[in-house]
Each structure stands twice: as structure tokens, then as C-alpha cells.
Design a protein around this motif. Structure first.
Motif, mmCIF file in Angstrom:
data_model
loop_
_atom_site.group_PDB
_atom_site.id
_atom_site.type_symbol
_atom_site.label_atom_id
_atom_site.label_comp_id
_atom_site.label_asym_id
_atom_site.label_seq_id
_atom_site.Cartn_x
_atom_site.Cartn_y
_atom_site.Cartn_z
ATOM 1 N N GLU A 1 18.527 -48.555 -16.253
ATOM 2 C CA GLU A 1 18.172 -48.727 -17.662
ATOM 3 C C GLU A 1 16.809 -49.399 -17.817
ATOM 4 O O GLU A 1 16.020 -49.024 -18.688
ATOM 5 N N ALA A 2 16.525 -50.382 -16.987
ATOM 6 C CA ALA A 2 15.230 -51.060 -17.053
ATOM 7 C C ALA A 2 14.099 -50.093 -16.723
ATOM 8 O O ALA A 2 13.037 -50.121 -17.368
ATOM 9 N N VAL A 3 14.313 -49.240 -15.747
ATOM 10 C CA VAL A 3 13.297 -48.247 -15.376
ATOM 11 C C VAL A 3 13.103 -47.244 -16.514
ATOM 12 O O VAL A 3 11.969 -46.909 -16.871
ATOM 13 N N LEU A 4 14.196 -46.779 -17.093
ATOM 14 C CA LEU A 4 14.092 -45.847 -18.218
ATOM 15 C C LEU A 4 13.329 -46.481 -19.384
ATOM 16 O O LEU A 4 12.462 -45.842 -19.990
ATOM 17 N N ASP A 5 13.653 -47.734 -19.699
ATOM 18 C CA ASP A 5 12.956 -48.437 -20.782
ATOM 19 C C ASP A 5 11.461 -48.530 -20.502
ATOM 20 O O ASP A 5 10.636 -48.291 -21.386
ATOM 21 N N GLU A 6 11.105 -48.868 -19.284
ATOM 22 C CA GLU A 6 9.693 -49.014 -18.933
ATOM 23 C C GLU A 6 8.967 -47.671 -18.978
ATOM 24 O O GLU A 6 7.826 -47.584 -19.446
ATOM 25 N N LEU A 7 9.619 -46.617 -18.508
ATOM 26 C CA LEU A 7 9.011 -45.287 -18.578
ATOM 27 C C LEU A 7 8.751 -44.887 -20.028
ATOM 28 O O LEU A 7 7.698 -44.335 -20.355
ATOM 29 N N ARG A 8 9.696 -45.194 -20.897
ATOM 30 C CA ARG A 8 9.526 -44.871 -22.322
ATOM 31 C C ARG A 8 8.388 -45.692 -22.943
ATOM 32 O O ARG A 8 7.620 -45.175 -23.748
ATOM 33 N N MET B 1 5.806 -46.568 -21.491
ATOM 34 C CA MET B 1 4.574 -45.960 -20.982
ATOM 35 C C MET B 1 4.274 -44.627 -21.670
ATOM 36 O O MET B 1 3.243 -44.018 -21.419
ATOM 37 N N GLY B 2 5.196 -44.167 -22.521
ATOM 38 C CA GLY B 2 4.979 -42.917 -23.230
ATOM 39 C C GLY B 2 5.607 -41.697 -22.591
ATOM 40 O O GLY B 2 5.396 -40.576 -23.040
ATOM 41 N N HIS B 3 6.386 -41.913 -21.547
ATOM 42 C CA HIS B 3 7.057 -40.804 -20.871
ATOM 43 C C HIS B 3 8.396 -40.514 -21.549
ATOM 44 O O HIS B 3 8.970 -41.380 -22.207
ATOM 45 N N THR B 4 8.880 -39.318 -21.376
ATOM 46 C CA THR B 4 10.212 -38.939 -21.893
ATOM 47 C C THR B 4 11.051 -38.489 -20.699
ATOM 48 O O THR B 4 11.140 -37.300 -20.412
ATOM 49 N N PRO B 5 11.629 -39.446 -19.995
ATOM 50 C CA PRO B 5 12.386 -39.100 -18.779
ATOM 51 C C PRO B 5 13.618 -38.245 -19.110
ATOM 52 O O PRO B 5 14.292 -38.468 -20.109
ATOM 53 N N GLN B 6 13.855 -37.281 -18.250
ATOM 54 C CA GLN B 6 15.059 -36.464 -18.362
ATOM 55 C C GLN B 6 16.086 -37.057 -17.423
ATOM 56 O O GLN B 6 15.848 -37.182 -16.225
ATOM 57 N N VAL B 7 17.213 -37.452 -17.964
ATOM 58 C CA VAL B 7 18.276 -38.065 -17.168
ATOM 59 C C VAL B 7 19.299 -37.008 -16.823
ATOM 60 O O VAL B 7 19.821 -36.319 -17.704
ATOM 61 N N VAL B 8 19.577 -36.890 -15.533
ATOM 62 C CA VAL B 8 20.553 -35.912 -15.063
ATOM 63 C C VAL B 8 21.659 -36.677 -14.350
ATOM 64 O O VAL B 8 21.391 -37.413 -13.407
ATOM 65 N N ASN B 9 22.878 -36.510 -14.812
ATOM 66 C CA ASN B 9 24.038 -37.121 -14.164
ATOM 67 C C ASN B 9 24.824 -36.025 -13.478
ATOM 68 O O ASN B 9 25.081 -34.991 -14.066
#
Length: 80
Positions: free
Chosen positions: A59-66, A68-76
């Protein structure tokens, strides 16, 4: 040529429930590593485009990527 010769052994470990970030190119992965907040959550580099994330820090990594302006695609992927 001997077709019955044993193949060389490969030592391998299989890990479940790991998180990694796969980037489009090596330059972006390097930029992510240059960011102190993200670099602390990266355990290692699996390739020039793939970063292994520390357990429990997804979650911390996702927050930081966002941030930075990125839109990470999360795949479970779960298996029974």
C-alpha cells in the motif's frame, strides 16, 4: 551426443505472496529506485524492469507511485 545424460541441476526457490513492480522500461525502474521513499521498500531487482517489494509495504508503494503521477495496475492472482 548422449541424449540420456542428466541435465544440470538448477537450484530454485518458489515464493508465494510476493509483490513486485514491473515497469515499461529500465529507465523508469531506475527513476523509482532514485526516489528515497520507494527505494527503502525495494528488496531487490529481479531484472532491469522488475523491482521486488518488501513484504507488507504494498500500500505504501502504491501510494508513493500515485503521488509521483503514475497509475499502477494492480493484479491479484489467487490459487485454490
Amino acid at each position: 551426443m548422449n541424449d540420456t545424460a542428466p541435465s544440470p541441476r538448477l537450484a530454485a526457490k518458489l515464493h508465494r505472496r510476493v509483490c513486485f513492480v514491473m515497469t515499461e522500461d529500465a529507465v523508469l525502474a531506475q527513476e523509482l529506485l532514485a526516489r528515497k521513499k520507494l527505494a527503502g521498500d525495494v528488496v531487490g531487482r529481479l531484472s532491469d524492469r522488475v523491482l521486488l517489494i518488501r513484504p507488507g509495504r504494498v500500500e505504501a508503494v502504491l501510494d508513493e507511485l500515485r503521488k509521483m503521477g503514475h497509475t499502477p495496475q494492480v493484479v491479484n492472482r489467487t490459487e485454490s
